[in-house]
Each structure stands twice: as C-alpha cells, then as structure tokens.
Design an enzyme around this catalytic site. Sequence first.
Site, PDB file in Angstrom:
ATOM      1  N   CYS A  83      51.908  52.968 156.323  1.00  0.00           N
ATOM      2  CA  CYS A  83      51.029  52.398 155.297  1.00  0.00           C
ATOM      3  C   CYS A  83      49.700  51.902 155.859  1.00  0.00           C
ATOM      4  O   CYS A  83      48.903  51.330 155.122  1.00  0.00           O
ATOM      5  CB  CYS A  83      51.737  51.261 154.568  1.00  0.00           C
ATOM      6  SG  CYS A  83      51.914  49.766 155.574  1.00  0.00           S
ATOM      7  N   CYS A 128      57.722  47.291 159.588  1.00  0.00           N
ATOM      8  CA  CYS A 128      56.462  46.901 158.940  1.00  0.00           C
ATOM      9  C   CYS A 128      56.753  45.994 157.751  1.00  0.00           C
ATOM     10  O   CYS A 128      57.637  46.278 156.953  1.00  0.00           O
ATOM     11  CB  CYS A 128      55.743  48.165 158.491  1.00  0.00           C
ATOM     12  SG  CYS A 128      54.316  47.841 157.434  1.00  0.00           S
ATOM     13  N   CYS A 151      58.960  46.737 171.767  1.00  0.00           N
ATOM     14  CA  CYS A 151      59.093  48.104 172.269  1.00  0.00           C
ATOM     15  C   CYS A 151      58.936  49.048 171.079  1.00  0.00           C
ATOM     16  O   CYS A 151      59.842  49.180 170.263  1.00  0.00           O
ATOM     17  CB  CYS A 151      60.468  48.252 172.919  1.00  0.00           C
ATOM     18  SG  CYS A 151      60.728  49.833 173.705  1.00  0.00           S
TER      19      CYS A 151
HETATM   20 ZN   LIG Z   1      53.844  50.022 156.923  1.00  0.00          ZN
END
Ligand SMILES: [Zn+2]
Length: 164
Positions: A83, A128, A151
């Site tokens: 995104c 995210c 990581c």
């Molecule tokens: Zn995202």
Amino acid sequence: MTDHDRRQFLTLAGTGTAAFVLFGCTGSPARAESFAVTHSDAEWRKRLSPAAYDTLRHEGTERPFSSPLNGEHRAGIFACGGCALPAFSSKTKFESGTGWPSFWAPLPNAVRTRDDSSLGMSRTEVHCSRCGGHLGHVFDDGPKPTGKRYCMNGVALTFRPGAA
Ligand SMILES: [Zn+2]
C-alpha cells in the site's frame, strides 16, 4: 416448555457456552484486525508481483541475500510494497549479516506485530498497519538504541531515495 425441557435446554446452552469459550481460546483467527486498505485475495494477486504477493499476503519468506534492498545504503524511505505506506527510514537500517534488509526501528505507527508460532518457532510477526501485508519478523538481538532487529523481506518493500 416443561420444567424437564427447560432443564435440558439450560444444560445444552451451558455446554454450548463452554464449547464457545474453548474455541475462542484455541481457534483465534489470525486476521482479527481491521485495516484501512483492503482487497480480495484475487485483487492482491493481480496488483502484486508473484513474489511480493506470496510474501505480503501469504507470509512467504524470500531467500536470504536475494533482495537488491540488502545493499541499498542511500538515504531514503522503505515503504510497504502492498500500500506504499512509509515503513522504515534508511536512518535505522543496519547490516545484520542475515541476508535480509534489517532495521532497528520502524517509522511511528507504520507496523503492527503479533505472535507467530508457525514452523515450530516462537517469533513475532511484523505487518503493515495500513494493509496488513506481511513484512517480516522482529527479534530482540538488534543493535542500540532499541536492541530490536526488524528482519524484513525486501520483496515486501519498495525504496524511494530522498529525505529519510
Ligand atoms: Zn501496507
């Protein structure tokens, strides 16, 4: 409803509640969170490269040393490949030697974490905060000042050189 029926009903209801609670503890859905950016699985597959789709949407892990972002040392922002939300600054990138792009901190509010016990390991998964895309894992063996090692899969990120 007779008293007998009522007793039986209450017993069944009680059993049902117990079963529900038990299920609630053991069968927790992996994706109970809600995200601002959502697409169907088919839409994600269309929008992303096969490797990015596998990593972001199905928690795949890229081969170590396979991402060009490993050797990316310019100033800039690493954003979510799903995104485009800015996720990491080059200021927090460090050379971990693992073969995956590594950072000691994400940008504020960019990522969320959850426990991941897949593959027989106890790890902390990182995704995210805007689209839920899987980015990687975070470990407690990173450098100062945080001691964290984010990581990341390079294929799950995009890099934009510029102000970090
Ligand atoms: Zn995202």
